[in-house]
Scaffold this motif. Structure first.
Motif, short mmCIF file in Angstrom:
data_model
loop_
_atom_site.label_atom_id
_atom_site.label_comp_id
_atom_site.label_asym_id
_atom_site.label_seq_id
_atom_site.Cartn_x
_atom_site.Cartn_y
_atom_site.Cartn_z
N VAL A 1 6.39 23.14 -3.06
CA VAL A 1 7.29 22.04 -2.72
C VAL A 1 6.97 21.60 -1.29
CG1 VAL A 1 9.69 21.47 -2.20
CG2 VAL A 1 9.12 22.74 -4.29
N LYS A 2 6.78 20.28 -1.07
CA LYS A 2 6.36 19.78 0.24
C LYS A 2 7.43 18.91 0.86
CE LYS A 2 1.64 20.18 -1.12
NZ LYS A 2 0.92 19.68 -2.27
N LEU A 3 7.65 19.10 2.16
CA LEU A 3 8.70 18.36 2.86
C LEU A 3 8.21 16.99 3.30
CD1 LEU A 3 10.22 21.18 5.10
CD2 LEU A 3 10.62 20.64 2.70
N ALA A 4 9.11 16.01 3.30
CA ALA A 4 8.74 14.64 3.65
C ALA A 4 8.88 14.39 5.15
CB ALA A 4 9.62 13.65 2.89
N ASN A 5 9.84 15.02 5.81
CA ASN A 5 10.18 14.60 7.17
C ASN A 5 10.40 15.76 8.14
OD1 ASN A 5 12.45 15.37 5.68
ND2 ASN A 5 13.81 14.23 7.01
N PRO A 6 9.52 16.80 8.12
CA PRO A 6 9.79 17.90 9.05
C PRO A 6 9.59 17.45 10.49
CG PRO A 6 7.63 18.18 8.08
CD PRO A 6 8.26 17.00 7.39
N LYS A 7 10.38 18.04 11.41
CA LYS A 7 10.23 17.69 12.82
C LYS A 7 9.01 18.35 13.44
CE LYS A 7 14.75 16.10 14.22
NZ LYS A 7 16.02 16.64 13.79
N ARG B 1 37.35 33.30 -8.68
CA ARG B 1 36.94 33.64 -7.31
C ARG B 1 35.42 33.80 -7.27
NH1 ARG B 1 41.59 37.75 -4.97
NH2 ARG B 1 43.32 36.31 -5.36
N LEU B 2 34.78 33.02 -6.41
CA LEU B 2 33.31 33.01 -6.34
C LEU B 2 32.87 33.07 -4.88
CD1 LEU B 2 32.73 30.03 -8.78
CD2 LEU B 2 32.33 32.45 -9.31
N PHE B 3 31.70 33.64 -4.66
CA PHE B 3 31.16 33.61 -3.29
C PHE B 3 29.64 33.54 -3.34
CE2 PHE B 3 28.93 37.50 -2.04
CZ PHE B 3 29.17 38.32 -3.14
N SER B 4 29.07 33.17 -2.20
CA SER B 4 27.61 33.27 -2.05
C SER B 4 27.28 33.49 -0.59
CB SER B 4 26.91 32.02 -2.57
OG SER B 4 27.26 30.91 -1.78
N ILE B 5 26.19 34.16 -0.33
CA ILE B 5 25.65 34.30 1.02
C ILE B 5 24.16 33.99 0.89
CG2 ILE B 5 25.34 35.78 3.04
CD1 ILE B 5 27.56 37.58 1.87
N ASP B 6 23.76 32.85 1.34
CA ASP B 6 22.36 32.50 1.10
C ASP B 6 21.89 31.47 2.12
OD1 ASP B 6 19.84 32.50 -0.12
OD2 ASP B 6 20.72 32.54 -2.14
N ARG B 7 20.61 31.14 1.99
CA ARG B 7 19.97 30.33 3.00
C ARG B 7 20.26 28.84 2.84
NH1 ARG B 7 14.50 32.83 5.49
NH2 ARG B 7 15.55 34.77 5.06
N VAL B 8 20.44 28.16 3.98
CA VAL B 8 20.57 26.70 3.99
C VAL B 8 19.61 26.14 5.04
CG1 VAL B 8 22.95 26.74 3.18
CG2 VAL B 8 22.49 26.79 5.62
N PHE B 9 19.37 24.84 4.95
CA PHE B 9 18.28 24.24 5.75
C PHE B 9 18.78 23.00 6.48
CE2 PHE B 9 16.72 26.49 2.12
CZ PHE B 9 15.63 27.21 2.60
N ARG B 10 18.45 22.90 7.75
CA ARG B 10 18.80 21.70 8.52
C ARG B 10 17.56 21.28 9.33
NH1 ARG B 10 24.67 22.26 9.14
NH2 ARG B 10 25.22 22.88 7.03
N ASN B 11 17.30 19.99 9.31
CA ASN B 11 16.13 19.48 10.03
C ASN B 11 16.47 19.35 11.51
OD1 ASN B 11 13.61 18.47 10.48
ND2 ASN B 11 13.96 16.49 9.48
N GLU B 12 16.66 20.50 12.16
CA GLU B 12 17.13 20.51 13.53
C GLU B 12 16.03 20.99 14.46
OE1 GLU B 12 21.71 21.29 14.05
OE2 GLU B 12 20.80 22.96 13.03
N ALA B 13 16.13 20.54 15.73
CA ALA B 13 15.24 21.09 16.74
C ALA B 13 15.65 22.55 16.97
CB ALA B 13 15.36 20.30 18.03
N VAL B 14 14.64 23.42 17.04
CA VAL B 14 14.90 24.85 17.16
C VAL B 14 15.22 25.21 18.61
CG1 VAL B 14 13.81 27.11 16.95
CG2 VAL B 14 13.45 25.38 15.18
N ASP B 15 16.31 25.93 18.83
CA ASP B 15 16.60 26.47 20.17
C ASP B 15 17.30 27.81 20.01
OD1 ASP B 15 19.32 26.07 19.68
OD2 ASP B 15 19.31 24.08 20.61
N ALA B 16 17.92 28.29 21.10
CA ALA B 16 18.47 29.66 21.09
C ALA B 16 19.57 29.84 20.05
CB ALA B 16 18.99 30.02 22.47
N THR B 17 20.25 28.75 19.66
CA THR B 17 21.32 28.92 18.69
C THR B 17 21.06 28.17 17.38
OG1 THR B 17 22.50 27.11 19.80
CG2 THR B 17 23.16 29.34 20.37
N HIS B 18 19.95 27.47 17.30
CA HIS B 18 19.67 26.71 16.09
C HIS B 18 18.30 27.06 15.50
CE1 HIS B 18 22.68 24.22 18.13
NE2 HIS B 18 23.08 23.93 16.91
#
Lengths: 498, 595
Positions: B430-436, A346-363
């Motif tokens: 570390v440098k990003l290649a494609n930030p918006k 049994r394993l878990f993690s709570i940590d940061r992830v990254f998405r190249n998304e436009a920033v808005d109220a929910t993202h």
């Protein structure tokens, strides 16, 4: 006791009741009277009631009129003396108030204008019998008797700047239960000296105002999102889950995608969705070459009962570096480790992830993922459902429903929904599934060791639970320090909708 | 996940029932698609026909149009059988030239005969091509399809790769003839940028462009960009020629299968497709397309039952699978085996586990028994050691009256270097290649930019502002497989009318005391045991000259002292760079040394 407080008590003693402090103490301001009264009242020496009233004083011009008569009377008298007066000469002969006098004398019908633009006395007017209404009104006001005067008239006099309005506070004072001419000093606080000497026994203490909040304490605070994270960690610990080494933001294409059976042309690998790294540029291939060949075979031609995606799998895609898009990249590495010594885990993690998304109220471009991984022999989909119910019950979420969905690396896959009392609808609270056999068997895990995985974001349940509308008010530099300071303890099992 | 808009009434007509909202929502939920939006309210106001926006699984290309959604739901509801798709004999060929290997090597084709479109089905046909292009075809890079009026052409057809100047035709919806080079320039104009201009890059730099021609060298299309006006289809077209060109053979076949599976229902002979003989000897891809040869996969009954926690008979599982368009029969050789026939609409079935999932959906997730077969092994849980150290830092800092903040890990290059008066020597960040946005250029190597940005946003807060963060920074390391690693740091600031250096120094002492690390006087000389001290360090340019120091740590007696962090009065230029009108002192430590 101040001299003035004593003076009040003496007057009260003499008069038995003070009907107007303005009349009895005309030189003392009402603020000073009030503060003395409050102090005496605290000692039960007296009681008082407060009367606010409005008064009018004469302006300098008003006073002048009371003494010498109004402008209109004086101008009429002047015209009488002179016989005739050119209109253009009114100001020079009478003075600054000539125009006012002229207008009102006309209005009163005392004077007229002839063809030569001269002012003359109207016929039948006797200058000695003119009724000086302005002077009479002002005289009444100067004596304080303005109750009989119409409000409109008062307003007119105010407008003509003959009188000035003044608010007045008066007090009626009667004797209190403990009336006397002496005063014992009331203590505000118990001091160490009083306790040591025992003096507190003979002293009188000022009553407290309990309708108050006290002084706010100087304190530090933990971040609200981290408080919720800690709640999740405790739930995992209570169910026997060990924390994964998720402190690795930079991932290879291999671990973030290929190992999880995400094909190399999958939209998730788009520049639009994933942060690629230009420095450093190229990762090493995974050390376990047998595993990598298995992954390649599963993608390219199929293996372990899978027909595969049937495309040209390229090592170069594995060697691209990305900011991990999910913590499942770490789970994959941990499962690969598990293959060396397969056993229920049994394993878990709570940590940061990254998405190249436009920033808005929910993202936001970064957020936290909560992820659990459970490996066990011969477990069923029913076990996953039951386990999810137990897990979410620990945070007070019950009555779950499960919806079929698609994830590249789990099959079956189930979205987890719960009824949200506050929103009055079913809301998706997480995603779950059983890792695909060809993904696990590539790692060398035995066929009968099934692995359940589930995940949710840390921010979303926090925003729903605590009604935060904008994710930027929860994570990042725009979070208000007041929000951090005043945020209560996070208790996921606390029902906020009862 | 893709979202498909369908006409609400049309769908309900196809399903033979006017569903109430909750009821349709529930059907979607059970089947595994999601009703995103019902536009009834807005549509009634605007005088339009209401639509349903339905989110479908990213692997279900057969659900990208109303025909497919209705077909699958009808089968799920038991109202309809899976269509039996039939092929007639091929009447024409598509010759693939070897030159196409330079640009787009694969081709496939098919013909839909005697088709009768109406306005809705024609619009759906066009829309499905768009959806496939943007999803499975990855914006036409992997696969592109063209549909043509067969009657305006004469087979056999040719798939060639020619120099752009040699390809001349009137493109769809234009009146003038272009050569392909001119056409690329035309589509690169600003007004086409978000339309066909998006696809120009796919072939633009190739010396040869792909082209489909008929037997008289009349251009049918310039894949993956545009068809010709000459072969344009309309709602009245009776015979449709479909051509597919691709860089990915598997996806080319999947795309062709979905197109013909969805729209052969409108052919004179329902669900019947005329195949085309592909002649492609140079790469061994000569064949007849589409290929409706039955695809079979064996699956074990015991496996399905074990995975679902059920004890279903073969017939019961067969009934569940039928609802999801999978047709299973019990094997005559092995009682445990079901032979499952997989229709061309279900290319998502890759492994018996995919069949197992459909057996579960057919049974209903809500109906599955909730079991507890999990191992009773006594799991000993433990936190990640560095997270435990983090918590010690966090709790001690909050107890000392600092507020915890959580800044972002990504920041601009200036924020991480220039604004802090430091130089980037290209060895660390570390440098990003494609930030918006420019906000996200590097992964932070220090917690300071995020802390300063937080103070800036909160500069109206009463003074002093005392905040801390415990979080990861990232450094490059070429020796590692992933070429970078996280390092846990702790940073704290005091911001006010005065710099408050002694206050930050005091906080450092409190933290060190919490970590069993006493201060050692005389810069470490006063005692040989575990402890810390600070030493002036004028190389720390972020701090005011003479007011910056490194934090030295000796882990135990005899150990070599190491630098574990730094502190100081922040340089006024740094404060100006972050628009903070106050003085400040800061401390940052590497938490990993306390592991």
């Amino acid at each position: 006791m101040s001299d003035f407080q004593l003076e009040i008590l003496q007057k009260l003693n003499d008069l038995n009741e003070i009907k107007s402090t303005i009349k009895v103490f005309p030189t003392v301001s009402s603020q000073d009277v009030l503060s003395a009264l409050n102090s005496l009242k605290a000692h039960n020496k007296l009681t008082y009631s407060k009367i606010d009233s409005i008064h009018y004083d004469l302006s300098d011009e008003g006073k002048e009129i009371v003494t010498n008569g109004s402008h209109e009377v004086k101008l009429t008298q002047l015209i009488n003396e002179m016989g005739k007066l050119q209109i253009k000469d009114v100001m020079s002969k009478f003075g600054a108030n000539g125009k006012v006098g002229q207008a009102r004398a006309f209005k009163n019908g005392w004077i007229v204008k002839n063809k030569e633009n001269e002012l003359e006395l109207k016929e039948n007017i006797n200058v000695n019998e003119l009724k000086d209404e302005t002077k009479d009104l002002l005289t009444l006001i100067s004596q304080g008797s303005y109750d009989s005067i119409d409000n409109k008239v008062i307003a007119d006099l105010k407008k003509r700047k003959l009188i000035v309005q003044r608010k007045e506070t008066d007090f009626i004072i009667t004797k209190g239960a403990e009336f006397s001419l002496e005063l014992t000093k009331l203590e505000t606080d118990i001091t160490s000296d009083m306790i040591v000497t025992g003096a507190y026994k003979d002293l009188k203490f000022k009553p407290y105002n309990f309708n108050s909040q006290g002084i706010s304490t100087q304190s530090g605070a933990l971040h609200p999102l981290n408080k919720v994270r800690e709640e999740f960690r405790q739930i995992f610990f209570s169910m026997g889950f060990t924390e994964m080494p998720s402190n690795q933001y930079v991932e290879t294409g291999f671990w973030n995608f290929d190992a999880l059976y995400v094909p190399q042309q999958h939209p998730a690998r788009d520049l639009q969705d994933t942060f690629y790294i230009k420095d450093p540029l190229t990762a090493d291939l995974p050390e376990d070459k047998v595993y990598m060949e298995n992954v390649k075979a599963v993608h390219e031609n199929g293996k372990f009962d899978s027909i595969g995606y049937r495309y040209n799998w390229k090592e170069v895609e594995c060697q691209k570096l990305v900011l991990r898009t999910h913590t499942t990249a770490i789970s994959a590495a941990m499962l690969h480790e598990l293959a060396k010594d397969p056993k229920p885990t049994r394993l878990f993690s709570i940590d940061r992830v990254f998405r190249n998304e436009a920033v808005d109220a929910t993202h936001l471009a970064e957020f936290h993922q909560v992820e659990g991984v459970l490996a066990d022999y011969n477990i069923t989909l029913g076990d996953l459902i039951k386990f999810m119910e137990d897990f979410f019950a620990k945070m007070g979420v019950t009555g779950l429903r499960f919806k079929p969905t698609y994830n590249p690396y789990t099959e079956p896959s189930m979205e987890i929904y719960s009824w949200h009392e506050g929103l009055g609808k079913w809301v998706e609270i997480g995603n779950s599934g059983m890792f695909r056999p060809e993904m696990l068997e590539s790692m060398g895990l035995p066929k009968d060791l099934k692995v359940l995985g589930w995940g949710l974001s840390l921010e979303r349940p926090t925003m729903i639970k605590y009604k935060v509308q904008n994710i930027r008010e929860l994570l990042g530099h725009k979070v208000s320090l007041e929000f951090i300071e005043s945020n209560p303890a996070a208790r996921l099992d606390e029902d906020l909708y009862e | 996940m893709p979202t498909v808009s369908v006409n609400k009434q049309q769908l309900f007509d196809l399903l033979g029932k006017n569903y109430a909202n909750d009821e349709f929502d529930e059907l979607c939920f059970q089947f595994g698609i999601e009703l995103d939006e019902d536009t009834t309210e807005e549509a009634l106001k605007a005088g339009e026909e209401p639509e349903l926006k339905i989110e479908i699984g990213a692997n279900r290309y057969d659900l990208l149009c109303i025909e497919g959604i209705a077909q699958s739901l009808n089968e799920y509801l038991g109202r309809s059988e899976t269509p039996k798709y039939k092929l007639t004999k091929p009447t024409t060929r598509l010759y693939v030239d070897q030159a196409t290997e330079q640009i787009r090597p694969y081709a496939a084709a098919a013909i839909l005969r005697n088709i009768s479109f109406n306005e809705k089905s024609y619009a759906s046909f066009i829309s499905l091509q768009d959806k496939l292009h943007s999803n499975l075809c990855r914006n036409r890079t992997l696969v592109a399809m063209g549909t043509h009026n067969l009657d305006a052409t004469t087979g056999p057809f040719h798939y060639r790769a020619l120099p752009p100047k040699d390809i001349k035709f009137v493109p769809l919806n234009q009146t003038k003839e272009f050569d392909a080079a001119e056409l690329m320039e035309f589509y690169k104009q600003p007004e086409q940028k978000n339309n066909l201009g998006r696809f120009v890059h796919i072939i633009e730099n190739s010396p040869v462009y792909p082209v489909i021609m008929d037997s008289s060298d009349v251009v049918c299309s310039l894949p993956p960009i545009i068809n010709s006006e000459h072969t344009k289809i309309s709602v009245d077209t009776r015979n449709v020629f479909i051509e597919i060109t691709a860089t990915d053979k598997t996806k080319a076949e999947v795309v062709l299968d979905q197109l013909v599976a969805m729209f052969s229902r409108y052919c004179g002979d329902e669900f019947t497709v005329e195949p085309v003989e592909i002649v492609s000897e140079h790469n061994g891809q000569s064949r007849i397309t589409p290929n409706f040869a039955e695809r079979k996969m064996n699956v074990s009954i015991a496996y399905i039952n074990a995975a679902l926690g059920l004890e279903q008979s073969a017939d019961e599982i067969i009934a569940c699978l039928k609802k999801l368009s999978l047709h299973a029969t019990a094997s005559s050789e092995d009682k445990d085996i079901l032979e499952v026939s997989i229709p061309i609409t279900r290319p998502d079935i890759l492994h018996p586990c995919d069949i197992m999932e459909d057996a579960a959906i057919g049974y209903g997730y809500d109906n599955l028994p909730k079991t507890e077969k999990l191992s009773n092994a006594n799991f000993i849980a433990s936190p990640l050691p560095i997270n435990k150290i983090s918590d010690i830092f966090r709790v001690a800092s909050a107890q000392a009256s600092w507020l915890e903040v959580m800044a972002l890990t990504l920041c601009s290059h200036d924020e991480n270097f220039k604004f802090l008066k430091t130089e980037d020597d290209n060895t660390k960040a570390v440098k990003l290649a494609n930030p918006k946005t420019l906000e996200y250029q590097v992964v932070r190597t220090t917690l300071l930019p995020g802390i300063l940005k937080t103070v800036k946003e909160n500069r109206k807060h009463s003074l002093p502002i005392k905040v801390f963060e415990t979080g990861d920074v990232v450094f490059k390391n070429d020796a590692l497989e992933r070429k970078a690693y996280n390092e846990r740091h702790w940073g704290a600031i005091y911001t006010g009318k005065n710099s408050g250096f002694e206050i930050i120094q005091g906080l450092l002492g409190k933290i060190m005391q919490t970590l069993r690390t006493p201060w050692v006087a005389d810069f470490g000389a006063a005692s040989p045991s575990r402890g810390y001290w600070i030493e002036q360090d004028d190389s720390l340019k972020t701090y005011f000259p003479g007011r910056g120091a490194k934090v030295m740590f000796r882990a135990k007696e005899g150990a070599e002292p190491q630098q574990v962090g730094h502190l100081g009065v922040l340089h006024p230029e740094v404060m100006n760079n972050f628009d903070i009108p106050y003085a400040a002192s800061y401390v940052e430590l590497n938490a990993e040394v306390f592991l």
